[in-house]
Design a protein around this motif. Structure first.
Motif, PDB file in Angstrom:
ATOM      1  N   ILE A  93       0.618  -1.196   0.087  1.00 13.70           N
ATOM      2  CA  ILE A  93       0.189  -0.101  -0.032  1.00 13.70           C
ATOM      3  C   ILE A  93       1.078   1.314   0.091  1.00 13.70           C
ATOM      4  O   ILE A  93       1.412   1.674   1.072  1.00 13.70           O
ATOM      5  N   PRO A  94       1.090   1.801  -1.168  1.00 12.74           N
ATOM      6  CA  PRO A  94       1.761   3.102  -1.164  1.00 12.74           C
ATOM      7  C   PRO A  94       0.868   4.130  -0.427  1.00 12.74           C
ATOM      8  O   PRO A  94      -0.141   4.027   0.425  1.00 12.74           O
ATOM      9  N   PRO A  95       1.773   5.300  -0.114  1.00  5.35           N
ATOM     10  CA  PRO A  95       1.041   6.389   0.868  1.00  5.35           C
ATOM     11  C   PRO A  95       0.028   6.986   0.004  1.00  5.35           C
ATOM     12  O   PRO A  95      -0.051   7.018  -1.345  1.00  5.35           O
ATOM     13  N   SER A  96      -1.077   7.487   0.576  1.00  5.04           N
ATOM     14  CA  SER A  96      -2.366   8.213  -0.121  1.00  5.04           C
ATOM     15  C   SER A  96      -1.815   9.461  -0.592  1.00  5.04           C
ATOM     16  O   SER A  96      -0.747  10.098   0.052  1.00  5.04           O
ATOM     17  N   SER A  97      -2.622   9.930  -1.478  1.00  4.53           N
ATOM     18  CA  SER A  97      -2.022  11.341  -1.982  1.00  4.53           C
ATOM     19  C   SER A  97      -2.454  12.339  -1.010  1.00  4.53           C
ATOM     20  O   SER A  97      -1.609  13.400  -1.260  1.00  4.53           O
ATOM     21  N   GLY A  98      -3.117  12.268  -0.234  1.00  6.41           N
ATOM     22  CA  GLY A  98      -3.528  13.310   0.794  1.00  6.41           C
ATOM     23  C   GLY A  98      -4.037  14.709   0.350  1.00  6.41           C
ATOM     24  O   GLY A  98      -4.300  15.637   0.923  1.00  6.41           O
ATOM     25  N   GLY A  99      -4.106  14.814  -1.155  1.00  5.44           N
ATOM     26  CA  GLY A  99      -4.322  15.996  -1.789  1.00  5.44           C
ATOM     27  C   GLY A  99      -5.830  16.771  -1.305  1.00  5.44           C
ATOM     28  O   GLY A  99      -6.724  15.989  -0.891  1.00  5.44           O
TER      29      GLY A  99
END
Lengths: 88, 151, 151, 88
Positions: free
Chosen positions: D82-88
């Motif tokens: 699971i890569p980091p979420s984009s958070g944007g």
């Protein structure tokens, strides 16, 4: 709100809103000569002393703009008395 | 009501309405290709207040000043947060439980601005605009709200 | 998705949707006689990002974990702010400019709680839920967003 | 996501998402014996060293729950990266 032009009359017109209507008619005229908002407040307390505390928290408007006690009221003015907003 | 940063025709929304607020219509029109965030606030009539059962409310406004103040508040918010859209509409007259009394919609590139501006607009309208609320209670009495600052 | 403080049947809203989000439908259902404040956030696809012209996005989710995390975030917010309503739905798949990518609706007695909870929910979904965004640019390239925390 | 039961096979299955798909197939199997997430990360870097930096920011999940390096991986596990979420 259209400004009323009433030839030959020199009475000040008062509009009140909200809780002030528990003490005064929504719209009425004052016979006496009123020069500023302090004098107006005093005149209104003479009419109904029960409104004294509420009146001390109100603002005043003429020609759709707020005025303070430095504003020279004239006899034909229409003065709107604005209680605090409910804020809720 | 013109958003200077918008290239689309602005929706003309009257700040006061004596009829039901068309929240869905207002929201449907509140999109902008440069706005990644839209925030809507709807102030609705609760069935109770301070422990008393409420049937409905009546809003009274000193209309010319209320309209001008709301328009000024919106213009200030638009400028301060570079909003793409800022609209507000407040009911006058009788509203019943569940009705929308006031709606504020803001849209901006990112969400921080849309939230902050939305909250700023409703707080200033509630505290400054000459609009007053009379509550009608289930026990048959009514009362004009005085300065109650709970939010 | 059950609001324990509600006496009405709760609307079941799936936290992920591969189809267009029915924002109007969700908002229309998000009223409660004890809620004086409803706040809606709509995250929409902008036509630009970081100076690049954007045609659309694609959202990919690790669905089972994303659904569980969003449901947990909503439950936590409901409890923390005594919300009457808390719903969220995030798109998966391709979305174009102007489309809603994510919607969050909160309702509470007073407005402070509805605003705070709404912001809390979207921030946590954006930062924690395993949902990723791929941007498709006008120049024909695409790029998976990496941790960009501007809001 | 239904857990795959594959009798007679002892290969670990890896699912990757988002930017990791620039480096790996969305779903693939590992022949080697992997005991924990550190070893899994090392094995993946051996397959594609370009993913090294990204992998160091990823989380790992098994059976729809996050795991850390203390979790003992078994050969038939399906591991989601699971890569980091984009958070944007």
């Amino acid at each position: 709100m259209a400004r009323k032009l009433r030839a030959g009359e020199d009475k000040m017109t008062i509009h009140v809103y909200a809780k002030l209507k528990d003490y005064f008619e929504p719209e009425f005229e004052l016979e006496e000569t009123i020069g500023n908002t302090d004098q107006l407040q005093e005149a209104l307390v003479r009419i109904n002393g029960g409104a004294s505390e509420l009146l001390s928290t109100c603002r005043f408007a003429v020609r759709e703009g707020f005025i303070d006690n430095t504003f020279k009221l004239e006899e034909h003015d229409i003065v709107v008395i604005i209680p605090p907003s409910s804020g809720g | 009501m013109i958003s200077s940063s918008s290239s689309r025709p602005a929706v003309e929304v009257s700040p006061l309405s004596a009829e039901s607020i068309d929240m869905i219509g207002l929201l449907s029109g509140a999109h902008h290709p440069g706005a990644g965030a839209v925030v809507l606030f709807s102030g609705e009539v609760r069935d109770n207040n301070k422990g008393r059962s409420v049937l409905g409310l009546e809003y009274e406004a000193y209309a010319p000043l209320a309209i001008r103040m709301i328009e000024e508040i919106l213009a200030e918010a638009r400028s301060k947060w570079s909003l793409k859209i800022a609209i507000a509409q407040h009911r006058t007259g009788k509203v019943t439980v569940g009705d929308t009394a006031v709606v504020v919609i803001t849209a901006s590139a990112h969400r921080s601005e849309a939230y902050a501006a939305n909250r700023y607009i409703i707080d200033r309208i509630k505290h400054e605009a000459p609009i007053w609320k009379c509550e009608y209670y289930a026990d048959g009495t009514k009362e004009w709200s005085e300065n109650c600052n709970h939010q």
